[in-house]
Design a protein around this motif. Structure first.
Motif, PDB file in Angstrom:
ATOM      1  N   ARG A  44       0.835  -1.191   0.000  1.00  0.00           N
ATOM      2  CA  ARG A  44       0.000   0.000   0.000  1.00  0.00           C
ATOM      3  C   ARG A  44       0.874   1.246   0.000  1.00  0.00           C
ATOM      4  O   ARG A  44       1.920   1.307   0.647  1.00  0.00           O
ATOM      5  CB  ARG A  44      -0.924   0.021   1.228  1.00  0.00           C
ATOM      6  CG  ARG A  44      -1.863  -1.147   1.320  1.00  0.00           C
ATOM      7  CD  ARG A  44      -2.986  -0.888   2.326  1.00  0.00           C
ATOM      8  NE  ARG A  44      -2.540  -0.179   3.506  1.00  0.00           N
ATOM      9  CZ  ARG A  44      -2.045  -0.760   4.599  1.00  0.00           C
ATOM     10  NH1 ARG A  44      -1.887  -2.070   4.625  1.00  0.00           N
ATOM     11  NH2 ARG A  44      -1.698  -0.043   5.641  1.00  0.00           N
ATOM     12  N   ARG A  64      -8.117   1.854   5.880  1.00  0.00           N
ATOM     13  CA  ARG A  64      -9.108   0.811   6.084  1.00  0.00           C
ATOM     14  C   ARG A  64     -10.098   1.175   7.185  1.00  0.00           C
ATOM     15  O   ARG A  64     -11.187   0.600   7.246  1.00  0.00           O
ATOM     16  CB  ARG A  64      -8.400  -0.511   6.424  1.00  0.00           C
ATOM     17  CG  ARG A  64      -7.620  -1.091   5.257  1.00  0.00           C
ATOM     18  CD  ARG A  64      -6.720  -2.219   5.674  1.00  0.00           C
ATOM     19  NE  ARG A  64      -5.598  -1.762   6.496  1.00  0.00           N
ATOM     20  CZ  ARG A  64      -4.558  -2.522   6.845  1.00  0.00           C
ATOM     21  NH1 ARG A  64      -4.504  -3.772   6.435  1.00  0.00           N
ATOM     22  NH2 ARG A  64      -3.579  -2.042   7.588  1.00  0.00           N
ATOM     23  N   TRP A 105      -6.394   7.311  -0.404  1.00  0.00           N
ATOM     24  CA  TRP A 105      -5.288   6.366  -0.562  1.00  0.00           C
ATOM     25  C   TRP A 105      -5.651   5.083  -1.292  1.00  0.00           C
ATOM     26  O   TRP A 105      -4.838   4.577  -2.090  1.00  0.00           O
ATOM     27  CB  TRP A 105      -4.694   6.039   0.809  1.00  0.00           C
ATOM     28  CG  TRP A 105      -4.082   7.234   1.473  1.00  0.00           C
ATOM     29  CD1 TRP A 105      -4.565   7.919   2.537  1.00  0.00           C
ATOM     30  CD2 TRP A 105      -2.872   7.896   1.102  1.00  0.00           C
ATOM     31  NE1 TRP A 105      -3.744   8.976   2.856  1.00  0.00           N
ATOM     32  CE2 TRP A 105      -2.694   8.983   1.989  1.00  0.00           C
ATOM     33  CE3 TRP A 105      -1.923   7.678   0.105  1.00  0.00           C
ATOM     34  CZ2 TRP A 105      -1.604   9.845   1.912  1.00  0.00           C
ATOM     35  CZ3 TRP A 105      -0.836   8.531   0.023  1.00  0.00           C
ATOM     36  CH2 TRP A 105      -0.677   9.590   0.916  1.00  0.00           C
ATOM     37  N   PRO A 106      -6.822   4.469  -1.098  1.00  0.00           N
ATOM     38  CA  PRO A 106      -7.106   3.218  -1.807  1.00  0.00           C
ATOM     39  C   PRO A 106      -7.089   3.370  -3.324  1.00  0.00           C
ATOM     40  O   PRO A 106      -6.923   2.378  -4.039  1.00  0.00           O
ATOM     41  CB  PRO A 106      -8.499   2.837  -1.302  1.00  0.00           C
ATOM     42  CG  PRO A 106      -8.605   3.478   0.039  1.00  0.00           C
ATOM     43  CD  PRO A 106      -7.890   4.783  -0.114  1.00  0.00           C
ATOM     44  N   ASP A 109      -3.619   2.041  -4.968  1.00  0.00           N
ATOM     45  CA  ASP A 109      -3.104   0.686  -4.871  1.00  0.00           C
ATOM     46  C   ASP A 109      -3.194  -0.066  -6.192  1.00  0.00           C
ATOM     47  O   ASP A 109      -2.540  -1.092  -6.365  1.00  0.00           O
ATOM     48  CB  ASP A 109      -3.847  -0.082  -3.776  1.00  0.00           C
ATOM     49  CG  ASP A 109      -3.521   0.458  -2.387  1.00  0.00           C
ATOM     50  OD1 ASP A 109      -2.448   1.058  -2.234  1.00  0.00           O
ATOM     51  OD2 ASP A 109      -4.340   0.293  -1.467  1.00  0.00           O
ATOM     52  N   ASP A 160      -6.928  -9.076  -0.026  1.00  0.00           N
ATOM     53  CA  ASP A 160      -6.172  -8.013  -0.683  1.00  0.00           C
ATOM     54  C   ASP A 160      -5.648  -8.576  -1.994  1.00  0.00           C
ATOM     55  O   ASP A 160      -4.894  -9.555  -1.999  1.00  0.00           O
ATOM     56  CB  ASP A 160      -5.013  -7.568   0.218  1.00  0.00           C
ATOM     57  CG  ASP A 160      -4.399  -6.252  -0.218  1.00  0.00           C
ATOM     58  OD1 ASP A 160      -4.843  -5.705  -1.237  1.00  0.00           O
ATOM     59  OD2 ASP A 160      -3.465  -5.784   0.468  1.00  0.00           O
ATOM     60  N   SER A 179      -7.072  -3.281  -8.452  1.00  0.00           N
ATOM     61  CA  SER A 179      -6.883  -3.743  -7.079  1.00  0.00           C
ATOM     62  C   SER A 179      -8.242  -3.897  -6.405  1.00  0.00           C
ATOM     63  O   SER A 179      -9.216  -3.222  -6.770  1.00  0.00           O
ATOM     64  CB  SER A 179      -6.012  -2.762  -6.284  1.00  0.00           C
ATOM     65  OG  SER A 179      -6.660  -1.510  -6.140  1.00  0.00           O
TER      66      SER A 179
END
Length: 668
Positions: A44, A64, A105-106, A109, A160, A179
């Motif tokens: 990440r 998360r 942020w996600p 990835d 993940d 992702s």
């Protein structure tokens, strides 16, 4: 699990992003950390950035479990609220949310990244406004054939996964990657304080990225990028869910003529939509009531940038250019609920524009000395601001239209880099920079537990001035970097406490008993000084790293904020430290990371302290077949309590507890 810091820039022609202009000579006077992600494509981005000493998010929780609006990044203790004071760039495109300044942020990835470069300090002339603490640059991977996949299963039914394909097509390339992550989550509230309302906080996140590069001529190429993401989170009780989604697209032309003019031209668009609900928890945590439903916060970012570098010989480098960015958006929300039925509705938003012109010159009279001087002049405007509140199905309570505002701000930096010999470099700089308030700070109220914070349409730009000195020692195996700095952030935007509930307060409505009413305000200043230290050593298959940052930050305040004078900014620890040991042989890899974050205060009046935290991560992988690896990794292996927040009622929330992952990775 952390990633190793690269001692030098990447040199593998298949990995280095050759589709950008060459690194400028002015880099030699910056404290620069390059983070090599080539060997860790599944990590990440948040985790990778922990390798930069002193780089922090507003809260200790990761993407998360944290509320997305709390995930701005900063350096050197220039906090105050959750808006980013470090400028995040992806292939030269600003990445902060157009409305709020936080980072989703996600959404990163899914990307194939070649490297991450962290440049500390303000006055980064060619990057423009917003880089008060520094710049984080993300460069996409290209010019390499790659087919890879990674799948891991972890604690609390977590998944993940990432897959990507990158193909060379003649002199160009195309890549597609995606992702997906989900998990049942953990209960954020610490044991002993939980009530009937508390439960696990699940998350589900996905991203998709497409990139194409095509030659236009022998020296010019066109780069097209598009990415999309979705991010659904929950805070561990009813009415605490959030949904964030976005689509970005950009086109960039790059000309890298080595003997003539070099130039680049960029245009981009960002589209976002955010939704968030807030619930008030009763004493004893046995019931929760819906208090605010921000059902839609749409926003758009548009921008363009052009840079040219004329051929001026070996001793002089000149960078000239211009940039423009527009952000627009609004918050749509219901509140004053009776059960699930809202009694009032609010809309608020506006638009901001910044257009700037920059020039930066570097002079290298000999191989041992580089002098750099540059400036960036910006014209800013805040327009179309409004806030309207109505009784649903009834009367208009308020209908405000705010006056347009505009002004000029500037960014500047002068620096020197002196190479004592091939291994030792001394450097120093003086700089100034600025940041325009986000639309979120100007117009959108928010809540955390029983506390409520109102927006402030009269906020003025933040301005930072600072100096730094440093020394670097670099050999083939060893890298040592040390920097001392002093900054003063004038007009720092902070959340200032103005009252205690119960009661109705302007801009937020009802605040429950014990809840704190705050408003965003410009403080006189935040003064911050400190040191940053980084150490890296490689020997054969072994790599060792250590980094430390000390930040002494203090608020200078008067007027309604006078109570804060001399206190420490909220969420700014004094100490950051980490260490890592890695072993990487052909078949077996292992890495151990230890990270320490000092104590910090939850609130502006320093009444609620968050304990320091020491965590240990580890990762192992074994090559079972030529293209197949088995992986095992753990986060917070000793399950230490990492305090992320503490409410006005004393209830403590924690960040990620022990999490174990097992998975496979393939690469062709």
């Amino acid at each position: 699990m952390q990633l190793p810091v690269a001692i030098t820039a990447l040199t593998d022609a298949d990995i280095l992003v050759v589709g950008t202009l060459a690194d400028p000579r002015s880099d030699s006077a910056y404290p620069v950390t390059r983070i090599d992600v080539a060997d860790h494509p599944g990590a990440r981005l948040e985790t990778a950035l922990q390798q930069a000493a002193g780089l922090q998010q507003f809260r200790r929780s990761d993407a998360r479990t944290a509320n997305p609006t709390s995930q701005g990044i900063t350096l050197r203790g220039l906090g105050g609220n959750a808006s980013s004071r470090v400028l995040l760039l992806l292939d030269d495109v600003p990445q902060a949310d157009p409305f709020g300044g936080w980072v989703s942020w996600p959404g990163y990835d899914a990307l194939n990244l070649a490297r991450i470069t962290v440049r500390r300090g303000a006055g980064q002339v060619t990057s423009g406004a917003g880089a008060l603490g520094g710049v984080v640059e993300l460069d996409s991977l290209q010019y390499r054939d790659l087919l890879s996949g990674r799948l891991a299963y972890g604690s609390r039914d977590s998944v993940d996964a990432k897959a990507s394909v990158l193909r060379k097509l003649g002199a160009g390339s195309i890549s597609l990657s995606g992702s997906y992550a989900r998990g049942d989550g953990f209960v954020p509230v610490v044991k002993g304080q939980r009530g009937a309302v508390d439960r696990a906080a699940p998350y589900e996140q996905a991203g998709l990225a497409l990139r194409a590069v095509a030659p236009v001529s022998d020296n010019t190429e066109l780069q097209a990028n598009m990415r999309a993401f979705t991010d659904d989170r929950d805070r561990g009780f009813d009415f605490s869910d959030s949904q964030n989604k976005g689509v970005d697209a950009s086109l960039r032309l790059v000309n890298r003529t080595m003997a003539g003019w070099q130039w680049s031209a960029l245009g981009y668009v960002q589209i976002r939509d955010f939704a968030n609900r807030f619930g008030a928890i009763a004493a004893g945590r046995n019931s929760v009531a819906l208090t605010l439903d921000q059902y839609s916060v749409p926003s758009t970012g548009l921008g363009a940038r052009i840079e040219v570098r004329p051929p001026l010989g070996d001793k002089v480098e000149l960078r000239l250019g211009s940039d423009w960015r527009r952000t627009s958006g609004e918050t749509n929300e219901n509140f004053f609920f009776t059960g699930l039925v809202p009694g009032r509705s609010r809309r608020a938003g506006g638009q901001s524009d910044t257009i700037g012109f920059f020039a930066e010159g570097s002079y290298t009279p000999n191989d041992n000395l580089t002098l750099t001087l540059g400036g960036h002049a910006d014209r800013w405007k805040i327009t179309n601001g409004f806030r309207k509140e109505v009784n649903i199905g009834g009367t208009v309570r308020s209908d405000d239209v705010f006056a347009d505002r505009s002004g000029w701000e500037g960014t500047g930096r002068g620096s020197i880099a002196l190479f004592v010999n091939d291994s030792v470099k001394l450097r120093g700089a003086a700089y100034a920079g600025w940041r325009l308030p986000t639309l979120n700070e100007l117009y959108r109220p928010f809540r955390v537990g029983a506390d409520a914070t109102a927006a402030n349409e009269l906020l003025t730009p933040e301005r930072v001035q600072g100096v730094e000195i440093g020394a670097d020692l670099e050999t083939d195996a060893l890298s040592l970097r040390a920097t001392a700095f002093a900054n003063r952030l004038k007009n720092a935007i902070a959340n200032v406490g103005l009252g205690i509930g119960p009661g109705n307060f302007p801009g937020v409505g009802f605040v429950a008993a014990g809840g704190v009413y705050r408003q965003r305000q410009n403080l006189d200043a935040i003064a911050s000084k400190g040191v940053e230290l980084e150490f890296d050593y490689r020997s054969g298959p072994y790599a060792f790293g250590a980094r430390y940052a000390y930040v002494d930050a203090e608020v200078d305040a008067s007027g309604t904020a006078a109570l804060l004078d001399g206190l420490r900014p909220a969420q700014v620890p004094r100490h950051f430290a980490s260490a890592s040991v890695a072993y990487d042989a052909d078949a077996f890899r292992a890495e151990f990371d230890v990270r320490y974050v000092g104590g910090q205060f939850e609130d502006d009046i320093n009444s609620r302290g968050l304990d320091d935290a020491l965590t240990v991560d580890a990762g192992f992988s074994y090559r079972l077949l030529d293209k197949l690896r088995l992986e095992l990794r753990g986060e917070n292996l000793f399950d230490r309590r990492v305090e992320a927040a503490i409410g006005s009622d004393g209830v403590i929330e924690r960040a990620t507890p022990r999490t174990i992952w097992a998975g496979i990775a393939v690469e062709f």
